[in-house]
Scaffold this motif. Sequence first.
Motif, PDB file in Angstrom:
ATOM      1  N   PHE A 144       0.833  -1.196   0.014  1.00  0.00           N
ATOM      2  CA  PHE A 144      -0.032  -0.007  -0.044  1.00  0.00           C
ATOM      3  C   PHE A 144       1.018   1.094  -0.112  1.00  0.00           C
ATOM      4  O   PHE A 144       0.675   2.207  -0.775  1.00  0.00           O
ATOM      5  N   ALA A 145       1.976   1.277   0.821  1.00  0.00           N
ATOM      6  CA  ALA A 145       2.835   2.617   0.936  1.00  0.00           C
ATOM      7  C   ALA A 145       3.622   2.602  -0.392  1.00  0.00           C
ATOM      8  O   ALA A 145       3.678   3.958  -0.825  1.00  0.00           O
ATOM      9  N   MET A 146       3.779   1.515  -0.955  1.00  0.00           N
ATOM     10  CA  MET A 146       4.578   1.787  -2.439  1.00  0.00           C
ATOM     11  C   MET A 146       3.916   2.326  -3.201  1.00  0.00           C
ATOM     12  O   MET A 146       4.121   3.067  -4.185  1.00  0.00           O
ATOM     13  N   VAL A 147       2.371   1.872  -3.383  1.00  0.00           N
ATOM     14  CA  VAL A 147       1.476   2.402  -4.230  1.00  0.00           C
ATOM     15  C   VAL A 147       1.422   3.890  -4.462  1.00  0.00           C
ATOM     16  O   VAL A 147       1.507   4.614  -4.993  1.00  0.00           O
ATOM     17  N   VAL A 148       1.379   4.395  -2.921  1.00  0.00           N
ATOM     18  CA  VAL A 148       0.987   5.942  -2.824  1.00  0.00           C
ATOM     19  C   VAL A 148       2.444   6.439  -2.909  1.00  0.00           C
ATOM     20  O   VAL A 148       2.416   7.526  -3.785  1.00  0.00           O
ATOM     21  N   ASP A 149       3.512   5.898  -2.737  1.00  0.00           N
ATOM     22  CA  ASP A 149       4.893   6.581  -3.120  1.00  0.00           C
ATOM     23  C   ASP A 149       5.056   6.866  -4.522  1.00  0.00           C
ATOM     24  O   ASP A 149       5.401   7.853  -5.005  1.00  0.00           O
ATOM     25  N   GLN A 150       4.768   5.581  -5.278  1.00  0.00           N
ATOM     26  CA  GLN A 150       4.858   5.574  -6.728  1.00  0.00           C
ATOM     27  C   GLN A 150       3.854   6.125  -7.563  1.00  0.00           C
ATOM     28  O   GLN A 150       4.041   6.252  -8.886  1.00  0.00           O
ATOM     29  N   GLY A 151       2.693   6.458  -6.952  1.00  0.00           N
ATOM     30  CA  GLY A 151       1.369   6.886  -7.580  1.00  0.00           C
ATOM     31  C   GLY A 151       0.797   5.977  -8.535  1.00  0.00           C
ATOM     32  O   GLY A 151       0.160   6.168  -9.212  1.00  0.00           O
ATOM     33  N   GLY A 152       1.020   4.651  -8.363  1.00  0.00           N
ATOM     34  CA  GLY A 152       0.175   3.632  -9.059  1.00  0.00           C
ATOM     35  C   GLY A 152       0.781   2.410  -8.943  1.00  0.00           C
ATOM     36  O   GLY A 152       1.854   1.953  -8.358  1.00  0.00           O
ATOM     37  N   PHE A 153       0.043   1.211  -9.350  1.00  0.00           N
ATOM     38  CA  PHE A 153       0.367  -0.068  -9.049  1.00  0.00           C
ATOM     39  C   PHE A 153       1.333  -0.617  -9.896  1.00  0.00           C
ATOM     40  O   PHE A 153       2.254  -1.587  -9.401  1.00  0.00           O
ATOM     41  N   THR A 154       1.499  -0.058 -11.193  1.00  0.00           N
ATOM     42  CA  THR A 154       2.427  -0.583 -12.185  1.00  0.00           C
ATOM     43  C   THR A 154       3.971  -0.266 -11.342  1.00  0.00           C
ATOM     44  O   THR A 154       4.785  -1.242 -11.540  1.00  0.00           O
ATOM     45  N   ARG A 212      -9.261   4.976  -6.950  1.00  0.00           N
ATOM     46  CA  ARG A 212      -8.747   4.184  -8.317  1.00  0.00           C
ATOM     47  C   ARG A 212      -9.418   4.878  -9.440  1.00  0.00           C
ATOM     48  O   ARG A 212     -10.478   4.690  -9.374  1.00  0.00           O
ATOM     49  N   THR A 213      -8.833   5.188 -10.528  1.00  0.00           N
ATOM     50  CA  THR A 213      -9.270   5.898 -11.368  1.00  0.00           C
ATOM     51  C   THR A 213      -8.454   5.277 -12.675  1.00  0.00           C
ATOM     52  O   THR A 213      -7.158   4.529 -12.397  1.00  0.00           O
ATOM     53  N   THR A 214      -8.822   5.308 -13.984  1.00  0.00           N
ATOM     54  CA  THR A 214      -8.139   4.762 -14.967  1.00  0.00           C
ATOM     55  C   THR A 214      -6.498   5.606 -15.316  1.00  0.00           C
ATOM     56  O   THR A 214      -5.752   4.742 -15.800  1.00  0.00           O
ATOM     57  N   ARG A 215      -6.743   6.632 -14.900  1.00  0.00           N
ATOM     58  CA  ARG A 215      -5.239   7.432 -15.104  1.00  0.00           C
ATOM     59  C   ARG A 215      -4.465   7.503 -13.764  1.00  0.00           C
ATOM     60  O   ARG A 215      -3.351   7.878 -13.912  1.00  0.00           O
ATOM     61  N   ARG A 216      -5.160   7.528 -12.770  1.00  0.00           N
ATOM     62  CA  ARG A 216      -4.149   7.881 -11.232  1.00  0.00           C
ATOM     63  C   ARG A 216      -4.701   7.137 -10.184  1.00  0.00           C
ATOM     64  O   ARG A 216      -6.079   6.802 -10.079  1.00  0.00           O
ATOM     65  N   VAL A 217      -3.915   6.739  -9.181  1.00  0.00           N
ATOM     66  CA  VAL A 217      -4.286   6.314  -7.858  1.00  0.00           C
ATOM     67  C   VAL A 217      -3.966   7.340  -6.922  1.00  0.00           C
ATOM     68  O   VAL A 217      -2.597   7.712  -6.877  1.00  0.00           O
ATOM     69  N   SER A 218      -4.771   7.445  -6.121  1.00  0.00           N
ATOM     70  CA  SER A 218      -4.388   8.207  -4.843  1.00  0.00           C
ATOM     71  C   SER A 218      -5.033   8.097  -3.638  1.00  0.00           C
ATOM     72  O   SER A 218      -6.019   7.384  -3.552  1.00  0.00           O
ATOM     73  N   PRO A 219      -4.450   8.123  -2.373  1.00  0.00           N
ATOM     74  CA  PRO A 219      -4.942   7.880  -1.153  1.00  0.00           C
ATOM     75  C   PRO A 219      -6.501   8.726  -0.797  1.00  0.00           C
ATOM     76  O   PRO A 219      -6.367   9.893  -0.964  1.00  0.00           O
ATOM     77  N   THR A 220      -7.184   7.938  -0.152  1.00  0.00           N
ATOM     78  CA  THR A 220      -8.326   8.624   0.341  1.00  0.00           C
ATOM     79  C   THR A 220      -8.001   9.213   1.690  1.00  0.00           C
ATOM     80  O   THR A 220      -6.845   9.268   2.238  1.00  0.00           O
ATOM     81  N   GLU A 221      -8.839  10.065   2.367  1.00  0.00           N
ATOM     82  CA  GLU A 221      -8.702  10.642   3.519  1.00  0.00           C
ATOM     83  C   GLU A 221      -8.100   9.816   4.732  1.00  0.00           C
ATOM     84  O   GLU A 221      -7.163  10.029   5.327  1.00  0.00           O
ATOM     85  N   ILE A 222      -8.851   8.704   4.782  1.00  0.00           N
ATOM     86  CA  ILE A 222      -8.573   7.778   5.781  1.00  0.00           C
ATOM     87  C   ILE A 222      -7.159   6.853   5.208  1.00  0.00           C
ATOM     88  O   ILE A 222      -6.098   6.766   6.094  1.00  0.00           O
ATOM     89  N   GLY A 223      -7.013   6.841   3.750  1.00  0.00           N
ATOM     90  CA  GLY A 223      -5.913   5.972   3.434  1.00  0.00           C
ATOM     91  C   GLY A 223      -4.384   6.820   3.759  1.00  0.00           C
ATOM     92  O   GLY A 223      -3.592   6.331   3.797  1.00  0.00           O
ATOM     93  N   LEU A 224      -4.642   8.194   3.637  1.00  0.00           N
ATOM     94  CA  LEU A 224      -3.621   9.255   3.858  1.00  0.00           C
ATOM     95  C   LEU A 224      -3.210   9.176   5.426  1.00  0.00           C
ATOM     96  O   LEU A 224      -2.004   8.909   5.649  1.00  0.00           O
ATOM     97  N   ALA A 225      -4.074   8.913   6.418  1.00  0.00           N
ATOM     98  CA  ALA A 225      -3.950   9.082   7.511  1.00  0.00           C
ATOM     99  C   ALA A 225      -3.039   7.576   7.976  1.00  0.00           C
ATOM    100  O   ALA A 225      -2.167   7.599   8.621  1.00  0.00           O
ATOM    101  N   TYR A 226      -3.600   6.610   7.268  1.00  0.00           N
ATOM    102  CA  TYR A 226      -2.951   5.183   7.417  1.00  0.00           C
ATOM    103  C   TYR A 226      -1.572   5.307   6.987  1.00  0.00           C
ATOM    104  O   TYR A 226      -0.959   4.604   7.599  1.00  0.00           O
ATOM    105  N   TYR A 227      -1.469   5.847   5.756  1.00  0.00           N
ATOM    106  CA  TYR A 227      -0.197   5.842   5.231  1.00  0.00           C
ATOM    107  C   TYR A 227       0.871   6.428   6.152  1.00  0.00           C
ATOM    108  O   TYR A 227       1.936   5.892   6.401  1.00  0.00           O
ATOM    109  N   ASP A 228       0.540   7.561   6.567  1.00  0.00           N
ATOM    110  CA  ASP A 228       1.586   8.211   7.763  1.00  0.00           C
ATOM    111  C   ASP A 228       2.140   7.132   8.717  1.00  0.00           C
ATOM    112  O   ASP A 228       2.814   6.945   9.196  1.00  0.00           O
TER     113      ASP A 228
END
Length: 301
Positions: A10-20, A51-67
């Motif tokens: 999960f943290a890597m997806v946030v850091d890299q901005g996508g699953f690929t 999740r969208t076709t162009r980008r992945v970004s954390p939700t508000e909960i996801g951002l708090a969990y990411y920290d």
Amino acid sequence: MDRLTEMEAFAMVVDQGGFTDAAKKMGISKSAVSKHVSSLEARLGARLLNRTTRRVSPTEIGLAYYDRARRVLNDAGEADALVTAMQSAPSGTLRVSVATDFGVNHVSPILGTFLHQYPDVTVNMVLNNRYVELISEGFDMAIRVGELEDSSLRARKICETQRRMIAAPSYFERYGRPEKIDDLNEHKLLHYTNSANGNVWKITAPSGEQRQVRTGGWLTVNDGQSLLNAAIGGLGIAYLPSFLYADPMREGLVEDVIPDLPVDIQGVYAIYPPGRYTQPKVRSFIDFLVDAFKDRGPLNW
């Protein structure tokens, strides 16, 4: 699935901005990363990523969990690095401050043994009689004798010594022998300029009372060996640690001035900065010193 792996994905997806890109960074397939993140969201019962076709970004909960998750992952990485560092062979330059008298007489003679045991370590030993600031002055550790100042530094006792007033038989023949502490006022006392107490000796009376004796005589010097030489030469009474006077006392060159006084035991310590782990070069040198001096002191020098 492994909780730490889920957090890492999960943290890597946030850091890299996508699953690929996260999959490339982790060295696993994109589907595996997606599976780890989906498992995490299912376990937490919350959506962490938009999740969208162009980008992945954390939700508000996801951002708090990411920290919080990033802190856990960083701590885990530091724990792994700690184990690796503690198991690595000692190497590098070891800069150590040593009290002059102890360093010259007892550390210098055994340095060769340590360096042969740890050939990848280079020792830079600085002999001085002041309390250096380890961190600001760039020292890895110090060896200090006597009462330690209050500080956040870590300390490990290497051995013990004892301080006594000593003088030569020739001095007693010429000036007499003091029988009690008050008699010292009529004698020639050799003064050590770098004493933390100034020109005052703190002596324990037979009653247990702490007495202070102001010193000063024919000689004032900042070197214990020089004071010992002066005492052997009959110039006065010196107040010295046993690691200096033990051999001359066995040879009859000096004697205990007032034998009935309580013994003043002092520790010899390895001092080093606080931290989550001790560098292998520091740890190995302290272990070496503790072993080298395990049968020394307070009088056995």
